[in-house]
Design a protein around this motif. Structure first.
Motif, mmCIF file in Angstrom:
data_model
loop_
_atom_site.group_PDB
_atom_site.id
_atom_site.type_symbol
_atom_site.label_atom_id
_atom_site.label_comp_id
_atom_site.label_asym_id
_atom_site.label_seq_id
_atom_site.Cartn_x
_atom_site.Cartn_y
_atom_site.Cartn_z
ATOM 1 N N ARG A 44 9.116 -4.943 -5.723
ATOM 2 C CA ARG A 44 9.995 -5.454 -4.674
ATOM 3 C C ARG A 44 9.252 -5.509 -3.336
ATOM 4 N NH1 ARG A 44 15.342 -2.561 -1.934
ATOM 5 N NH2 ARG A 44 15.815 -4.268 -0.528
ATOM 6 N N GLY A 45 9.273 -6.669 -2.704
ATOM 7 C CA GLY A 45 8.635 -6.827 -1.402
ATOM 8 C C GLY A 45 7.124 -6.785 -1.441
ATOM 9 N N ILE A 46 6.538 -7.058 -2.622
ATOM 10 C CA ILE A 46 5.086 -6.992 -2.777
ATOM 11 C C ILE A 46 4.564 -8.394 -3.096
ATOM 12 C CG2 ILE A 46 3.242 -6.097 -4.252
ATOM 13 C CD1 ILE A 46 4.733 -3.520 -4.463
ATOM 14 N N ASP A 47 3.421 -8.746 -2.520
ATOM 15 C CA ASP A 47 2.874 -10.085 -2.685
ATOM 16 C C ASP A 47 2.261 -10.268 -4.076
ATOM 17 O OD1 ASP A 47 -0.168 -9.453 -2.569
ATOM 18 O OD2 ASP A 47 0.720 -8.385 -0.887
ATOM 19 N N VAL A 48 1.887 -11.516 -4.397
ATOM 20 C CA VAL A 48 1.429 -11.850 -5.744
ATOM 21 C C VAL A 48 0.162 -11.112 -6.128
ATOM 22 C CG1 VAL A 48 2.557 -14.081 -5.898
ATOM 23 C CG2 VAL A 48 0.315 -13.925 -4.813
ATOM 24 N N GLY A 49 -0.761 -10.904 -5.168
ATOM 25 C CA GLY A 49 -1.983 -10.183 -5.487
ATOM 26 C C GLY A 49 -1.716 -8.729 -5.826
ATOM 27 N N ALA A 50 -0.887 -8.065 -5.012
ATOM 28 C CA ALA A 50 -0.553 -6.659 -5.262
ATOM 29 C C ALA A 50 0.290 -6.513 -6.528
ATOM 30 C CB ALA A 50 0.183 -6.072 -4.063
ATOM 31 N N LYS A 51 1.135 -7.508 -6.806
ATOM 32 C CA LYS A 51 1.922 -7.466 -8.040
ATOM 33 C C LYS A 51 1.009 -7.381 -9.253
ATOM 34 C CE LYS A 51 6.234 -9.849 -6.862
ATOM 35 N NZ LYS A 51 7.099 -10.998 -7.141
ATOM 36 N N LYS A 52 -0.017 -8.237 -9.261
ATOM 37 C CA LYS A 52 -0.930 -8.230 -10.411
ATOM 38 C C LYS A 52 -1.599 -6.873 -10.565
ATOM 39 C CE LYS A 52 -4.528 -10.871 -12.718
ATOM 40 N NZ LYS A 52 -5.453 -12.012 -12.680
ATOM 41 N N GLU A 53 -1.933 -6.233 -9.439
ATOM 42 C CA GLU A 53 -2.541 -4.903 -9.498
ATOM 43 C C GLU A 53 -1.579 -3.889 -10.115
ATOM 44 O OE1 GLU A 53 -3.781 -3.924 -5.582
ATOM 45 O OE2 GLU A 53 -5.341 -5.452 -5.496
ATOM 46 N N ILE A 54 -0.293 -3.991 -9.757
ATOM 47 C CA ILE A 54 0.715 -3.080 -10.327
ATOM 48 C C ILE A 54 0.836 -3.326 -11.824
ATOM 49 C CG2 ILE A 54 3.151 -2.410 -10.324
ATOM 50 C CD1 ILE A 54 1.642 -1.510 -7.836
ATOM 51 N N TYR A 55 0.863 -4.592 -12.238
ATOM 52 C CA TYR A 55 0.971 -4.916 -13.668
ATOM 53 C C TYR A 55 -0.236 -4.378 -14.441
ATOM 54 C CZ TYR A 55 4.530 -8.253 -12.060
ATOM 55 O OH TYR A 55 5.633 -8.841 -11.483
ATOM 56 N N GLN A 56 -1.411 -4.535 -13.861
ATOM 57 C CA GLN A 56 -2.614 -4.029 -14.531
ATOM 58 C C GLN A 56 -2.573 -2.515 -14.649
ATOM 59 O OE1 GLN A 56 -5.516 -5.875 -11.961
ATOM 60 N NE2 GLN A 56 -5.928 -7.533 -13.421
ATOM 61 N N LEU A 57 -2.036 -1.853 -13.626
ATOM 62 C CA LEU A 57 -1.888 -0.402 -13.679
ATOM 63 C C LEU A 57 -0.917 -0.006 -14.794
ATOM 64 C CD1 LEU A 57 -2.386 2.426 -12.540
ATOM 65 C CD2 LEU A 57 -0.544 1.997 -10.907
ATOM 66 N N ASN A 82 0.819 -1.205 0.000
ATOM 67 C CA ASN A 82 0.000 0.000 0.000
ATOM 68 C C ASN A 82 0.854 1.258 0.000
ATOM 69 O OD1 ASN A 82 -2.837 -0.910 0.041
ATOM 70 N ND2 ASN A 82 -2.188 -1.970 1.883
ATOM 71 N N GLN A 83 2.029 1.200 0.636
ATOM 72 C CA GLN A 83 2.966 2.322 0.546
ATOM 73 C C GLN A 83 3.400 2.533 -0.904
ATOM 74 O OE1 GLN A 83 6.149 1.432 3.265
ATOM 75 N NE2 GLN A 83 5.007 2.101 5.067
ATOM 76 N N GLN A 84 3.648 1.417 -1.596
ATOM 77 C CA GLN A 84 4.058 1.515 -2.998
ATOM 78 C C GLN A 84 2.948 2.150 -3.840
ATOM 79 O OE1 GLN A 84 6.784 1.501 -4.428
ATOM 80 N NE2 GLN A 84 7.124 -0.114 -5.912
ATOM 81 N N LYS A 85 1.714 1.834 -3.532
ATOM 82 C CA LYS A 85 0.597 2.419 -4.270
ATOM 83 C C LYS A 85 0.494 3.922 -4.017
ATOM 84 C CE LYS A 85 -2.244 -1.785 -4.289
ATOM 85 N NZ LYS A 85 -3.523 -2.369 -3.820
ATOM 86 N N VAL A 86 0.848 4.369 -2.814
ATOM 87 C CA VAL A 86 0.855 5.802 -2.523
ATOM 88 C C VAL A 86 1.904 6.502 -3.386
ATOM 89 C CG1 VAL A 86 1.294 7.560 -0.759
ATOM 90 C CG2 VAL A 86 -0.035 5.525 -0.175
ATOM 91 N N VAL A 87 3.087 5.875 -3.516
ATOM 92 C CA VAL A 87 4.135 6.446 -4.371
ATOM 93 C C VAL A 87 3.645 6.549 -5.811
ATOM 94 C CG1 VAL A 87 6.473 6.163 -5.251
ATOM 95 C CG2 VAL A 87 5.971 5.535 -2.893
ATOM 96 N N LEU A 88 3.000 5.491 -6.296
ATOM 97 C CA LEU A 88 2.481 5.506 -7.662
ATOM 98 C C LEU A 88 1.429 6.601 -7.829
ATOM 99 C CD1 LEU A 88 2.120 1.661 -8.272
ATOM 100 C CD2 LEU A 88 3.696 3.205 -9.427
ATOM 101 N N SER A 89 0.568 6.760 -6.826
ATOM 102 C CA SER A 89 -0.481 7.778 -6.899
ATOM 103 C C SER A 89 0.115 9.173 -7.054
ATOM 104 C CB SER A 89 -1.346 7.724 -5.637
ATOM 105 O OG SER A 89 -2.017 6.491 -5.531
ATOM 106 N N LYS A 90 1.228 9.406 -6.343
ATOM 107 C CA LYS A 90 1.892 10.712 -6.408
ATOM 108 C C LYS A 90 2.262 11.061 -7.846
ATOM 109 C CE LYS A 90 6.123 10.670 -4.930
ATOM 110 N NZ LYS A 90 7.269 10.632 -3.993
ATOM 111 N N TRP A 91 2.812 10.070 -8.566
ATOM 112 C CA TRP A 91 3.249 10.351 -9.933
ATOM 113 C C TRP A 91 2.089 10.335 -10.914
ATOM 114 C CZ3 TRP A 91 7.329 12.889 -9.947
ATOM 115 C CH2 TRP A 91 8.371 12.613 -9.052
ATOM 116 N N LEU A 92 1.070 9.519 -10.660
ATOM 117 C CA LEU A 92 -0.119 9.545 -11.515
ATOM 118 C C LEU A 92 -0.795 10.904 -11.422
ATOM 119 C CD1 LEU A 92 -1.618 6.018 -10.776
ATOM 120 C CD2 LEU A 92 -0.587 6.781 -12.908
#
Length: 502
Positions: free
Chosen positions: A427-440, A403-413
């Motif tokens: 890095r350090g993100i579980d398989v479910g969150a990884k898929k969300e990052i890939y979809q983003l 969720n911290q990583q998603k906050v960083v992404l939100s900043k740049w979006l």
């Protein structure tokens, strides 16, 4: 009650933070001389449970048994006295001190009060390092060591405390395959010495290589414990996320447009040499290589963090001077850094502040901050990226890594960057969150955003990249189309066995 072969038993552990039930009646046990993997999505409660065990947090409810005796672990020092050592993903080392000083910091052998016995200090540290069979001189300065060797210093520090329970939190996140095998050799050695290891990792393949048992947490709750030999990868994923993830890396091809970024003969002192490449609209350009190859240095140079000694950068065909991050941001470049905690976030600030501060000009009207617009925008990104937080005012330090990583992404979006540099985005993100990052990433490229993705994970590089650059010793040694790339080809370029310039 624990059995004789158990060194640790945790029962009914509950932990609350403001607005968050982080752990809800969780149990965990550990047998002597085993590797017990603790698995779960970010926010599942793994780190919280281990911080309770290591004395960093106090539990709100539950019982902890060590060697058959009930214990109240009230501080990290008491945890150490009980033989519990923890190696966090972010190392706790002083780079300006020697290896020996780091290992025995605050516990140095003395000749007299206040007088350190340096000879004994270096000798004792060297004994532990030799026992681990690692090629480190105890007199070396820690800052001169690579990431893998620094991790071995952390292991040695834990063993110097006579740790019988060793917690490893994402220990391989920044290691090459060779370095991972060296770490696994040490873990197997520790097992033979009777040390019990709690191993936290999101790399599922490692679980089957090093683990004896695996416990899965989900949303702060205990789900199941299984012998590693009796469970499949798909079963683990279902336990973690309560859904099937049929496509772990769901890459979608975007229509590629014109070149938006061109780098010509870029050099940075003695670290980068004659770097040349282009990036097209809607493209994911993967950058592979081993640790120390120069990948992060390249990202820092393009973003204006490190000074370029030679070469030029062009955005949309126009040369730009990028002498600072502000120059890069003004040119439409966003940088999601590898180390989100020290470089990407202000941990003691809220989700709202972390997203809006770099974009504060967007919320100004006649010099006055439009709070309604700011709140509306932040809430939009919290919803869009599914940031799991009680609200926009929650400090990011209390969020999980994903969720911290998603906050960083939100900043740049929010900044509407057109060129993204992702340095180890999962890095350090579980398989479910990884898929969300890939979809983003797929959503971004579909809108014409261009992405440079630096990754140490081979499946990620192969699965998400349209083209791949491979680096070795500060140079680009290989260029591959995504469809022709193989793990073997990439590794040969990364090791310098193949070189496009030769």
């Amino acid at each position: 009650m624990p059995t004789d072969d158990h060194i640790l038993l945790m029962e009914n552990i509950t932990k609350r933070f403001p607005g968050v039930l982080a752990l809800d009646d969780v149990k965990f046990d550990l047998k002597r001389g085993e590797v017990h993997v603790l698995l779960g999505e970010n926010g599942a409660g793994k780190s919280t449970l281990m911080k309770i065990l290591s004395g960093a947090y106090e539990k709100d409810d539950g019982t902890i048994w060590i060697d058959g005796e009930q214990r109240e672990i009230s501080s990290p020092r008491y945890a150490q006295e009980l033989g519990i050592g923890i190696i966090y993903q972010e190392f706790n080392l002083n780079p300006f001190l020697s290896v020996a000083e780091n290992i025995f910091l605050g516990r140095e052998p003395t000749l007299a009060p206040g007088v350190i016995n340096w000879k004994r200090l270096f000798a004792k540290a060297q004994e532990i390092l030799d026992e681990l069979n690692v090629n480190i001189n105890s007199k070396e300065e820690v800052g001169d060591l690579g990431v893998a060797m620094q991790q071995m210093v952390e292991v040695a520090k834990a063993l110097s405390l006579n740790a019988r329970i060793l917690i490893m939190d994402e220990p391989t996140a920044a290691l090459s395959r060779h370095e991972i095998q060296q770490l696994f050799r040490i873990i197997r050695h520790l097992k033979k010495q009777g040390v019990a290891v709690i191993y936290i990792s999101h790399r599922l393949e490692e679980i089957f290589e090093i683990g004896d048992r695996v416990t899965v947490l989900r949303d702060g709750k205990y789900i199941d414990t299984r012998p590693v030999k009796s469970i499949s990868r798909d079963e683990l994923v279902r336990l973690m996320v309560n859904r099937d993830l049929d496509e772990q890396i769901p890459k979608k091809k975007a229509k590629l447009g014109p070149v938006v970024l061109r780098v010509d003969n870029l050099c940075v002192d003695n670290r980068l040499h004659d770097i040349e490449f282009s990036l097209r609209k809607g493209e994911v350009l993967g950058i592979a290589g081993l640790m120390g190859a120069g990948r992060t240095q390249l990202a820092r140079a393009i973003f204006g963090v490190d000074k370029i000694s030679e070469g030029k950068i062009y955005v949309d065909g126009t040369e730009v001077s990028v002498s600072s991050p502000r120059d890069a941001i003004n040119a439409g470049i966003g940088f999601v850094t590898e180390d989100r905690k020290s470089e990407g976030l202000v941990l003691n600030r809220s989700v709202k502040e972390n997203i809006s501060l770099p974009n504060i000009r967007k919320f100004l009207s006649m010099g006055v901050l439009d709070f309604e617009k700011e709140n509306r925008t932040v809430d939009e990104y919290i919803s869009k990226l599914d940031i799991r937080t009680p609200g926009r005012d929650q400090n990011v330090v209390y969020l999980s890594g994903g969720n911290q990583q998603k906050v960083v992404l939100s900043k740049w979006l929010c900044s509407h960057a057109r060129i993204f540099i992702f340095d180890e985005p999962t890095r350090g993100i579980d398989v479910g969150a990884k898929k969300e990052i890939y979809q983003l990433m797929n959503e971004l490229t579909a809108k014409g955003v261009a992405i440079i993705m630096i990754s140490s994970e081979m499946p990620e590089i192969l699965g998400m990249s349209d083209r791949i650059l491979v680096m070795c010793n500060g140079r680009i040694t290989g260029r591959l189309d995504g469809e022709e790339a193989t793990q073997e080809k990439i590794m040969k370029y990364a090791l310098g066995e193949l070189n496009e310039a030769v």
